[in-house]
Enzyme design. Structure first.
Site, mmCIF file in Angstrom:
data_model
loop_
_atom_site.group_PDB
_atom_site.id
_atom_site.type_symbol
_atom_site.label_atom_id
_atom_site.label_comp_id
_atom_site.label_asym_id
_atom_site.label_seq_id
_atom_site.Cartn_x
_atom_site.Cartn_y
_atom_site.Cartn_z
ATOM 1 N N CYS A 311 0.882 -0.628 0.172
ATOM 2 C CA CYS A 311 0.286 -0.032 0.300
ATOM 3 C C CYS A 311 0.807 1.163 0.225
ATOM 4 O O CYS A 311 1.578 1.182 0.571
ATOM 5 C CB CYS A 311 -0.763 0.058 1.501
ATOM 6 S SG CYS A 311 -1.706 0.714 1.228
ATOM 7 N N ARG A 407 -14.003 -3.101 -13.772
ATOM 8 C CA ARG A 407 -14.497 -1.860 -12.664
ATOM 9 C C ARG A 407 -14.743 -0.345 -13.087
ATOM 10 O O ARG A 407 -14.804 0.472 -12.571
ATOM 11 C CB ARG A 407 -13.052 -1.837 -11.515
ATOM 12 C CG ARG A 407 -13.507 -1.049 -10.324
ATOM 13 C CD ARG A 407 -12.236 -1.154 -9.232
ATOM 14 N NE ARG A 407 -12.756 -0.621 -8.311
ATOM 15 C CZ ARG A 407 -12.325 -1.332 -6.681
ATOM 16 N NH1 ARG A 407 -12.396 -2.238 -6.346
ATOM 17 N NH2 ARG A 407 -13.221 -0.549 -5.704
HETATM 18 N N1 LIG Z 1 -7.116 -0.099 2.832
HETATM 19 C C1 LIG Z 1 -6.360 1.230 2.185
HETATM 20 O O1 LIG Z 1 -5.635 1.273 2.327
HETATM 21 C C2 LIG Z 1 -6.695 0.582 0.351
HETATM 22 C C3 LIG Z 1 -7.016 0.314 -0.210
HETATM 23 N N2 LIG Z 1 -7.145 -0.077 -1.883
HETATM 24 C C4 LIG Z 1 -7.905 -1.159 -2.675
HETATM 25 O O2 LIG Z 1 -7.750 -0.433 -3.966
HETATM 26 C C5 LIG Z 1 -8.918 -1.244 -3.925
HETATM 27 C C6 LIG Z 1 -9.572 0.342 -5.218
HETATM 28 O O3 LIG Z 1 -9.237 1.183 -3.730
HETATM 29 P P1 LIG Z 1 -10.418 3.251 -4.334
HETATM 30 O O4 LIG Z 1 -9.301 3.272 -5.202
HETATM 31 O O5 LIG Z 1 -10.445 2.898 -2.887
HETATM 32 O O6 LIG Z 1 -11.851 2.679 -5.166
HETATM 33 P P2 LIG Z 1 -13.263 3.404 -5.135
HETATM 34 O O7 LIG Z 1 -13.568 2.463 -6.548
HETATM 35 O O8 LIG Z 1 -13.285 2.840 -4.039
HETATM 36 O O9 LIG Z 1 -12.346 4.411 -5.497
HETATM 37 C C7 LIG Z 1 -12.267 4.810 -6.815
HETATM 38 C C8 LIG Z 1 -12.537 7.034 -7.033
HETATM 39 O O10 LIG Z 1 -13.666 6.829 -7.595
HETATM 40 C C9 LIG Z 1 -14.230 7.132 -6.894
HETATM 41 N N3 LIG Z 1 -15.407 6.703 -6.329
HETATM 42 C C10 LIG Z 1 -16.166 5.819 -6.117
HETATM 43 N N4 LIG Z 1 -17.668 5.992 -6.639
HETATM 44 C C11 LIG Z 1 -18.105 6.308 -7.272
HETATM 45 C C12 LIG Z 1 -18.998 7.118 -8.132
HETATM 46 N N5 LIG Z 1 -20.247 6.317 -7.593
HETATM 47 N N6 LIG Z 1 -19.277 7.442 -8.344
HETATM 48 C C13 LIG Z 1 -17.987 8.637 -8.805
HETATM 49 N N7 LIG Z 1 -16.842 8.379 -8.830
HETATM 50 C C14 LIG Z 1 -16.946 6.963 -7.790
HETATM 51 C C15 LIG Z 1 -13.976 7.531 -5.604
HETATM 52 O O11 LIG Z 1 -14.242 8.393 -4.903
HETATM 53 C C16 LIG Z 1 -12.120 7.805 -5.877
HETATM 54 O O12 LIG Z 1 -11.653 9.044 -6.709
HETATM 55 C C17 LIG Z 1 -9.550 -1.152 -3.256
HETATM 56 O O13 LIG Z 1 -9.566 -2.638 -3.350
HETATM 57 C C18 LIG Z 1 -8.923 -1.010 -2.081
HETATM 58 O O14 LIG Z 1 -9.504 -2.176 -1.207
HETATM 59 C C19 LIG Z 1 -6.541 1.133 -2.360
HETATM 60 C C20 LIG Z 1 -5.233 2.227 -1.722
HETATM 61 C C21 LIG Z 1 -5.532 2.569 -0.100
HETATM 62 O O1 LIG Z 2 -3.228 1.534 -0.366
HETATM 63 C C1 LIG Z 2 -3.263 0.710 -0.640
HETATM 64 N N1 LIG Z 2 -3.430 -0.186 -2.615
HETATM 65 C C2 LIG Z 2 -3.758 -0.692 -2.606
HETATM 66 O O2 LIG Z 2 -3.190 -1.343 -4.031
HETATM 67 C C3 LIG Z 2 -3.932 -1.703 -2.062
HETATM 68 N N2 LIG Z 2 -4.781 -3.215 -2.365
HETATM 69 C C4 LIG Z 2 -5.268 -3.608 -1.056
HETATM 70 N N3 LIG Z 2 -4.416 -3.213 -0.012
HETATM 71 C C5 LIG Z 2 -4.618 -2.790 1.259
HETATM 72 O O3 LIG Z 2 -4.058 -3.707 1.971
HETATM 73 C C6 LIG Z 2 -4.833 -4.945 2.454
HETATM 74 C C7 LIG Z 2 -3.570 -5.966 2.436
HETATM 75 O O4 LIG Z 2 -2.381 -5.649 3.404
HETATM 76 P P1 LIG Z 2 -1.573 -6.480 4.073
HETATM 77 O O5 LIG Z 2 -0.352 -6.822 2.892
HETATM 78 O O6 LIG Z 2 -0.391 -5.518 4.871
HETATM 79 O O7 LIG Z 2 -2.147 -7.719 4.663
HETATM 80 C C8 LIG Z 2 -6.362 -4.964 1.639
HETATM 81 O O8 LIG Z 2 -6.647 -5.729 2.498
HETATM 82 C C9 LIG Z 2 -6.320 -3.676 1.289
HETATM 83 O O9 LIG Z 2 -7.202 -3.243 2.581
HETATM 84 C C10 LIG Z 2 -4.294 -1.939 -0.780
HETATM 85 N N4 LIG Z 2 -3.912 -1.144 -0.194
HETATM 86 K K LIG Z 3 1.624 0.415 3.694
#
Ligand SMILES: NC(=O)C1=CN([C@@H]2O[C@H](COP(=O)(O)OP(=O)(O)OC[C@H]3O[C@@H](n4cnc5c(N)ncnc54)[C@H](O)[C@@H]3O)[C@@H](O)[C@H]2O)C=CC1
Ligand SMILES: O=c1[nH]c(=O)c2[nH+]cn([C@@H]3O[C@H](COP(=O)(O)O)[C@@H](O)[C@H]3O)c2[nH]1
Ligand SMILES: [K+]
EC number: 1.1.1.205
Length: 492
Positions: A311, A407
């Protein structure tokens, strides 16, 4: 005299702590480690016997992981970086059996010539050469290899139709069917006649060599509990319908920042359309975010922003929170609403799991910890002499590009910025082996701090009997292996 810090005091200093920053002070032991009960809930209405959940990532959770995690008493959340029909097919595959593994055998038709066995020792022969037609025989790779005439058709050298096992049999029932009947192999067949798998005597021996399975996660129909991820687009409503029809027991609305109008609308929609389905929201790291999702009807919360091993969110967006602080803050709020919390990301050892649970999480969600297992999607490769599997962030460019058809449809003109990386993790063998050892280590941690269950740890936390301290950099070095010229770290 006061010793150590209570949790409220520790986490009220304006510092974002993560698991490695904090240490739990020992308590009083009056029970054996084996007596520690790790049973818990994934969401409001979904009990689990171990607090482990596999991440909704395309290098972690598909059918094989879902089955193994449910067999262990945990759960997996099938990722949504795929067309809805494909994701639903993964859920159906996972729910079609009660044994803890998938072998994915080849199917041949009687008229096939030069069959491709892949890695398997046996393949199934069915009337039309697919899983949906009647089993008429089995071919062994060894029989094919010893054939003189390689132009023979499968029907020339296939073995007679084997005895069939109902796919609803659990592992012990399948094992006694095979062993008791002196059989080499048996096809698993669902009620509708579809051939689900081919189980061999070797599979039975392999699984029997692992620690004994505990209470599996089963739904009211006796099938494995399987979760599924969805997004927050309009098209995800249709996806949700596919997933519910396929039998998903819980859905996770998968966003990095869950406190959005998009997610709130999706939670409300899912709860109104499918009132019996538990819906988990996230990700959140603050009380204000949690409050909004709970108000929208979330039955569980996924906590963690930027803590994952792949991440880069905190670097790219400067937003997030140290995972220990995030879990403690959100869980302390959510408990008053009876909403279980999933500590998501940043778990790299059993100590991290203990800390997450002690700080109030009901489960931990893991990506990298599971991605090197034989149950994770993908094949092993060799990198600098190490056997590894690919592991990538769902926000990495590669994963985003792959999911673009499903997506990001309609978003093609938008600039995409990665929030994750693509990498690899070491081969760890089967989760059926290393998760039981990990749970034993967690039980020992609970014993040391004097908690015989998750609830008892929570009582100690909130009554402030449980004490913590922050570890300095030097204390963290001291807490690890140090001062040796060489060593080998073996976990079990
Ligand atoms: N746990 C973490 O720290 C993180 C996890 N991830 C993972 O990466 C993947 C992608 O995450 P995101 O980028 O947050 O995906 P997301 O699809 O939730 O958001 C991407 C973008 O689309 C926008 N969006 C979402 N729904 C919308 C709608 N109905 N209409 C218009 N705009 C909309 C959001 O505001 C954002 O700017 C997920 O699997 C997530 O778990 C990604 C980054 C951080
Ligand atoms: O910032 C992020 N960018 C990504 O591309 C991404 N993909 C997954 N995840 C999140 O990381 C979790 C898994 O973390 P670990 O490998 O540490 O178990 C997962 O369960 C998610 O919450 C992401 N976070
Ligand atoms: K990290």
């Amino acid at each position: 005299m006061e010793d150590g810090f209570s949790a409220p005091r520790l986490f009220a200093q304006g510092v974002s702590y993560t698991y490695d920053d904090v240490i739990v002070l020992p308590g009083y032991i009056d029970f054996p480690a084996d007596a520690v009960d790790l049973s818990t809930r994934l969401s409001r209405r979904l009990p689990l016997s171990i607090p482990c959940v596999a991440s909704p990532m395309d290098t972690v959770s598909e059918a094989s992981m879902s089955i193994a995690m449910a067999a262990l008493g945990g759960a997996a959340i099938v990722h949504c970086n795929d067309a809805p029909a494909r994701q639903a097919a993964v859920i159906r595959a996972a729910k079609s059996r009660r044994i803890p593994f998938v072998t994915d055998p080849a199917f041949f038709s009687p008229s096939d010539v030069v069959p491709d066995f892949g890695q398997d020792a046996y393949a199934l022969v069915t009337e039309s050469g697919n899983s949906k037609s009647k089993v008429i025989g089995v071919v062994a790779k060894s029989d094919w290899e010893s054939l003189q005439d390689k132009s023979a058709t499968v029907s020339d050298y296939m073995r007679p139709a084997p005895e069939l096992v109902p796919a609803s049999y659990d592992f012990e029932k399948v094992a006694s069917f095979l062993v008791g009947g002196g059989l080499e192999y048996a096809p698993l067949v669902a009620e509708d006649g579809e051939v689900v798998d081919l189980v061999t005597k070797e599979d039975v021996e392999r699984i029997r060599a692992f620690p004994k399975l505990g209470m599996p996660s089963l739904d009211s129909d006796g099938r494995f509990i399987v979760g599924a991820a969805i997004g927050t687009r309009e098209t995800d409503k249709e996806r949700l319908e596919h997933l519910v029809k396929a039998g998903a027991n819980v859905v996770v609305v998968d966003s990095s920042q869950g406190n959005s109008s998009y997610q709130i609308d999706m939670i409300k929609y899912a709860k109104s359309m499918y009132p019996k389905l538990d819906v988990i929201g996230g990700n959140v790291v603050t009380i204000a975010q949690a409050q909004n999702l709970i108000k929208a009807g979330a039955d569980g919360l996924r906590v963690g922003m930027g803590s994952g091993s792949i991440c880069t969110t905190q670097e790219v967006c400067a937003v997030g929170r140290g995972q220990a602080t995030a879990v403690y803050k959100v869980a302390s709020f959510a408990k008053d609403h009876d909403v279980p919390v999933i500590a998501d990301g940043g778990i790299s050892n059993s100590g991290h799991i203990v800390k997450a649970l002690v700080l109030g999480a009901s489960t931990v969600m893991m990506g990298s910890f599971l991605a090197g297992s034989s149950e994770a999607p993908g094949v092993y490769e060799y990198l600098n002499g190490h056997r590894v599997k690919k592991y990538r962030g769902m926000g990495s460019l590669e994963a985003m590009t792959k999911g673009s058809d499903a997506r990001y449809l309609g978003d093609k003109l938008k600039l995409k910025v990665a929030q994750g990386v693509v990498g690899s993790v070491a081969d760890k063998g089967s989760v059926l082996k290393f998760i039981p050892y990990t749970m034993q280590a967690v039980k020992q941690g609970f014993q040391d701090l004097g908690a015989s269950s998750l609830q008892s740890a929570r009582d100690l936390l909130h009554s402030e009997i449980l004490r913590f301290e922050v570890r300095t950099g030097a204390a963290q070095v001291e807490g690890g292996v140090h001062g040796l010229v060489s060593y080998e770290k073996k976990f079990f």
